[in-house]
Design a protein around this motif. Structure first.
Motif, mmCIF file in Angstrom:
data_model
loop_
_atom_site.group_PDB
_atom_site.id
_atom_site.type_symbol
_atom_site.label_atom_id
_atom_site.label_comp_id
_atom_site.label_asym_id
_atom_site.label_seq_id
_atom_site.Cartn_x
_atom_site.Cartn_y
_atom_site.Cartn_z
ATOM 1 N N VAL A 1 -4.225 -6.860 -0.394
ATOM 2 C CA VAL A 1 -5.374 -6.094 -0.351
ATOM 3 C C VAL A 1 -6.003 -5.960 1.117
ATOM 4 N N GLU A 2 -5.718 -6.727 2.096
ATOM 5 C CA GLU A 2 -6.153 -6.634 3.522
ATOM 6 C C GLU A 2 -5.348 -5.394 3.971
ATOM 7 N N VAL A 3 -4.233 -5.137 3.517
ATOM 8 C CA VAL A 3 -3.549 -4.028 4.291
ATOM 9 C C VAL A 3 -3.725 -2.961 3.519
ATOM 10 N N GLU A 4 -4.091 -3.008 2.032
ATOM 11 C CA GLU A 4 -4.428 -1.670 1.539
ATOM 12 C C GLU A 4 -5.682 -1.077 2.065
ATOM 13 N N ASN A 5 -6.730 -2.023 2.382
ATOM 14 C CA ASN A 5 -8.086 -1.394 2.954
ATOM 15 C C ASN A 5 -7.924 -0.961 4.128
ATOM 16 N N ALA A 6 -7.041 -1.550 4.836
ATOM 17 C CA ALA A 6 -6.743 -0.953 6.356
ATOM 18 C C ALA A 6 -6.117 0.312 6.207
ATOM 19 N N LEU A 7 -5.090 0.850 5.025
ATOM 20 C CA LEU A 7 -4.588 2.106 5.151
ATOM 21 C C LEU A 7 -5.585 3.026 4.519
ATOM 22 N N LEU A 8 -6.632 2.467 3.588
ATOM 23 C CA LEU A 8 -7.617 3.177 3.124
ATOM 24 C C LEU A 8 -8.436 3.767 4.124
ATOM 25 N N ARG A 9 -8.444 3.368 5.257
ATOM 26 C CA ARG A 9 -9.189 3.919 6.485
ATOM 27 C C ARG A 9 -8.686 4.920 7.010
ATOM 28 N N HIS A 10 -7.364 5.380 6.591
ATOM 29 C CA HIS A 10 -6.787 6.593 7.062
ATOM 30 C C HIS A 10 -7.340 7.802 6.388
ATOM 31 N N GLY B 1 -6.322 10.529 5.559
ATOM 32 C CA GLY B 1 -5.430 11.262 4.318
ATOM 33 C C GLY B 1 -4.999 10.328 3.118
ATOM 34 N N VAL B 2 -5.480 9.181 3.109
ATOM 35 C CA VAL B 2 -5.066 8.381 2.217
ATOM 36 C C VAL B 2 -5.925 8.224 0.987
ATOM 37 N N LEU B 3 -5.700 8.299 -0.274
ATOM 38 C CA LEU B 3 -6.453 8.577 -1.421
ATOM 39 C C LEU B 3 -6.294 6.870 -1.952
ATOM 40 N N GLU B 4 -5.252 6.741 -2.178
ATOM 41 C CA GLU B 4 -4.971 5.345 -2.780
ATOM 42 C C GLU B 4 -3.597 4.858 -2.390
ATOM 43 N N VAL B 5 -3.597 3.315 -2.552
ATOM 44 C CA VAL B 5 -2.481 2.835 -2.036
ATOM 45 C C VAL B 5 -2.132 1.430 -2.707
ATOM 46 N N ALA B 6 -0.786 1.151 -2.877
ATOM 47 C CA ALA B 6 -0.489 -0.050 -3.368
ATOM 48 C C ALA B 6 0.675 -0.774 -2.479
ATOM 49 N N VAL B 7 0.314 -2.082 -2.254
ATOM 50 C CA VAL B 7 1.446 -2.492 -1.143
ATOM 51 C C VAL B 7 2.058 -3.890 -1.975
ATOM 52 N N VAL B 8 3.241 -3.681 -2.032
ATOM 53 C CA VAL B 8 4.162 -4.700 -2.778
ATOM 54 C C VAL B 8 5.092 -5.318 -1.704
ATOM 55 N N ALA B 9 5.791 -6.485 -2.082
ATOM 56 C CA ALA B 9 6.633 -7.332 -1.073
ATOM 57 C C ALA B 9 7.981 -6.899 -1.645
ATOM 58 N N VAL B 10 8.926 -6.757 -0.744
ATOM 59 C CA VAL B 10 10.312 -6.501 -1.171
ATOM 60 C C VAL B 10 11.066 -7.463 0.091
ATOM 61 N N PRO B 11 12.443 -8.118 -0.622
ATOM 62 C CA PRO B 11 13.051 -8.805 0.261
ATOM 63 C C PRO B 11 13.533 -8.360 1.545
ATOM 64 N N ASP B 12 13.555 -9.053 2.542
ATOM 65 C CA ASP B 12 14.149 -8.711 3.927
ATOM 66 C C ASP B 12 15.047 -9.658 4.288
ATOM 67 N N GLY C 1 -0.738 17.483 2.638
ATOM 68 C CA GLY C 1 -0.545 17.404 4.078
ATOM 69 C C GLY C 1 -0.494 16.555 5.027
ATOM 70 N N THR C 2 -0.770 15.183 4.370
ATOM 71 C CA THR C 2 -0.993 13.861 5.280
ATOM 72 C C THR C 2 0.205 13.749 6.085
ATOM 73 N N ASP C 3 0.298 13.221 7.219
ATOM 74 C CA ASP C 3 1.526 13.023 8.131
ATOM 75 C C ASP C 3 1.622 11.794 7.698
ATOM 76 N N ILE C 4 2.929 11.395 7.104
ATOM 77 C CA ILE C 4 3.337 10.033 6.829
ATOM 78 C C ILE C 4 3.782 9.317 7.921
ATOM 79 N N ASP C 5 4.178 10.039 9.047
ATOM 80 C CA ASP C 5 4.512 9.184 10.291
ATOM 81 C C ASP C 5 3.168 8.680 10.845
ATOM 82 N N SER C 6 2.288 9.159 10.616
ATOM 83 C CA SER C 6 0.992 8.503 11.308
ATOM 84 C C SER C 6 0.531 7.134 10.559
#
Length: 508
Positions: free
Chosen positions: A418-427, A429-440, A456-461
């Protein structure tokens, strides 16, 4: 907890001529509005119909329909007779509903015209010999009109089950939450004091009625308070803004997806929102950026948190907190006791993250015929383990951090999506986001961000944006653009259904 007396009869005595339910799809017809006297009479006749069709106290009565006043007529009819209502998810095909009916074994199945084929398929495919189908659009009106009023039970005992709500949440197999009469009264008290509900309030019912929010936020409490409930068959942002502009809505409840659609509507910035005195949100955390868009329009959306098992009203913010404590879910309501605990069940101090445990009159006694699941949901001393993670600030306001099962550890550090999602939502161009964990292989787990963005949102940003707001271990390793998300009926994103597709690794 208090036993209840016949709610519609009591309301008919107190305010017989006040409007209770208004069908927005049938305004102007004889069935367009029901007063409290009319609601009581119709529910009593419907109870007589249930009995005539063979239903007895304790039997289950299933209903498969879109939003309509007669759903609540059936809800009160079941209470008068002592049956258990079972709302069914009309978004499910017959194949998914069949195990639900096999589990609850209903005597009757009421359905609307839209779901006639599904209801017939269920009746044909299940070995429920005594299951009778009743078409709400074809014959219900005539059948009810022929009945005399059934004398109601003198008492609706607080511990008796009123209805069953099948819920899968966001992770698991559906199970039926037991919803008692006492829970209904406790939710009424919690919500009434939380938003100052009164007989002068008017609200809109549009969320699906197989979900607790559709029944209990704010419809059932407002019917208990003597207010007016307008029923809309489904959500339409333009129609809602029209009702608000006309001054017809005074209290409004929505899930984040609803607030998002309202905010994106072309008329949002020009509609006078002032008639709505209380805005409330639940079902999932309302992202900070969206909350601020409403604050800018003078609408202080009071975020809350609860679950089917808690009635659902548990936490609820106040207007002052909605402005000064953006992102907070407020405080536990008056009939709730809350603990925030660590993995060993020990209370954590303010400022620390822990799981919410709750007790109170609005908490379910358990799950339908699932003693193992019921036992697992409660601590040995009777606290419901919610699985929700929160932290409390120095003023006693709580903030959602995510689900216990969603938290992951990256390089030895806890990461709360949720903390990461709220940060991304301050971008922007971001309308909605879901962050999940993946093995590394290096860090153990890393974040994977699924993003619904403006064209047109720049994914690199996205990663650059995150690095300016978050510690490096919290920045998602991958970002993937999606058109939409799999959701529950309440609009929650079903993260367990997100399959990590190949994405753009931007965090290294």
């Amino acid at each position: 907890m208090w036993d209840l007396f016949d709610l519609t009869a009591q309301r008919a005595r107190l305010s017989p001529d006040r409007r209770a339910l208004v069908d927005l799809t049938a305004v102007g017809s004889a069935a367009g509005a029901l007063t409290y006297a009319g609601l009581d009479d119709r529910a009593a006749r419907a109870a007589s119909l249930l009995a005539a069709l063979g239903a007895e106290p304790g039997d289950r009565v299933a209903v498969l329909c879109r939003n309509r006043p007669d759903f609540f007529v059936l809800l009160f009819a079941c209470a008068k007779l002592g049956c258990l209502l079972v709302p069914l998810n009309w978004r499910m095909p017959a194949a998914e509903l069949a195990p639900v009916l096999a589990d609850c074994q209903p005597r009757l199945l009421f359905h609307g015209v839209e779901d006639r084929a599904t209801a017939q398929a269920l009746a044909d495919g299940l070995a429920l010999v005594d299951l009778a189908l009743v078409d709400l659009d074809d014959c219900f009106e005539a059948l009810v009109a022929k009945q005399s009023s059934l004398p109601s039970r003198e008492v609706w005992p607080a511990d008796d089950v009123w209805y069953l709500l099948y819920t899968s949440g966001t992770t698991g197999k559906p199970k039926a939450v037991l919803y008692t009469y006492g829970m209904a009264m406790a939710n009424y008290v919690n919500l009434r004091q939380g938003v100052d509900l009164s007989e002068n309030d008017r609200t809109l019912n549009y969320l699906p009625l197989f979900h607790t929010a559709g029944i209990n936020l704010h419809t059932l409490p407002l019917l208990m308070a003597g207010g007016e409930v307008m029923v809309q068959s489904q959500f339409d942002a333009g129609a809602v803004l029209d009702l608000i502009a006309q001054g017809r809505i005074t209290t409004f409840f929505g899930v984040p997806a609803v607030y998002r659609q309202l905010a994106l509507h072309p008329r949002f910035r020009t509609t006078d929102l002032g008639a709505v005195r209380r805005w409330a949100c639940g079902g999932a955390p309302l992202e900070d950026a969206l909350a601020r868009r409403f604050v800018e329009r003078g609408a202080f959306v009071c975020n809350g948190m609860g679950m089917t098992e808690t009635g659902p009203t548990l936490f609820l913010n106040d207007p002052a907190g909605a402005a000064a404590k953006v992102g907070s879910i407020g405080k536990p309501q008056i009939l709730c006791r809350v603990r925030v605990v660590d993995g060993a069940g020990r209370d954590v101090p303010a400022g620390h993250v822990g799981e919410v445990w709750v007790k109170g009159a609005a908490v379910t006694p358990g799950y339908w015929r699932q003693p193992a699941a019921t036992a697992a949901a409660f601590s040995p001393d009777g606290w419901l383990r919610t699985g929700d993670l929160v932290r409390q600030d120095e003023d006693g306001y709580y903030y959602p951090v995510g689900r216990l099962k969603e938290m992951f550890i990256s390089g030895g550090e806890n990461v709360y999506p949720v903390e990461v999602e709220n940060a991304l939502l301050r971008h922007s161009g971001v309308l909605e986001v879901a962050v999940v964990a993946v093995p590394d292989p290096v860090w153990g787990e890393v974040g994977h961000a699924h993003v619904r963005a403006q064209p047109g949102t720049d994914i690199d940003s996205l990663a650059r944006h995150c690095r300016g707001l978050l510690a490096g271990y919290k920045v998602p390793r991958r970002f993937v653009l999606v058109e939409d998300f799999p959701r529950t009926a309440a609009g929650k994103i079903q993260k367990h259904r997100l399959v990590p597709p190949p994405g753009l690794d931007l965090a290294s």
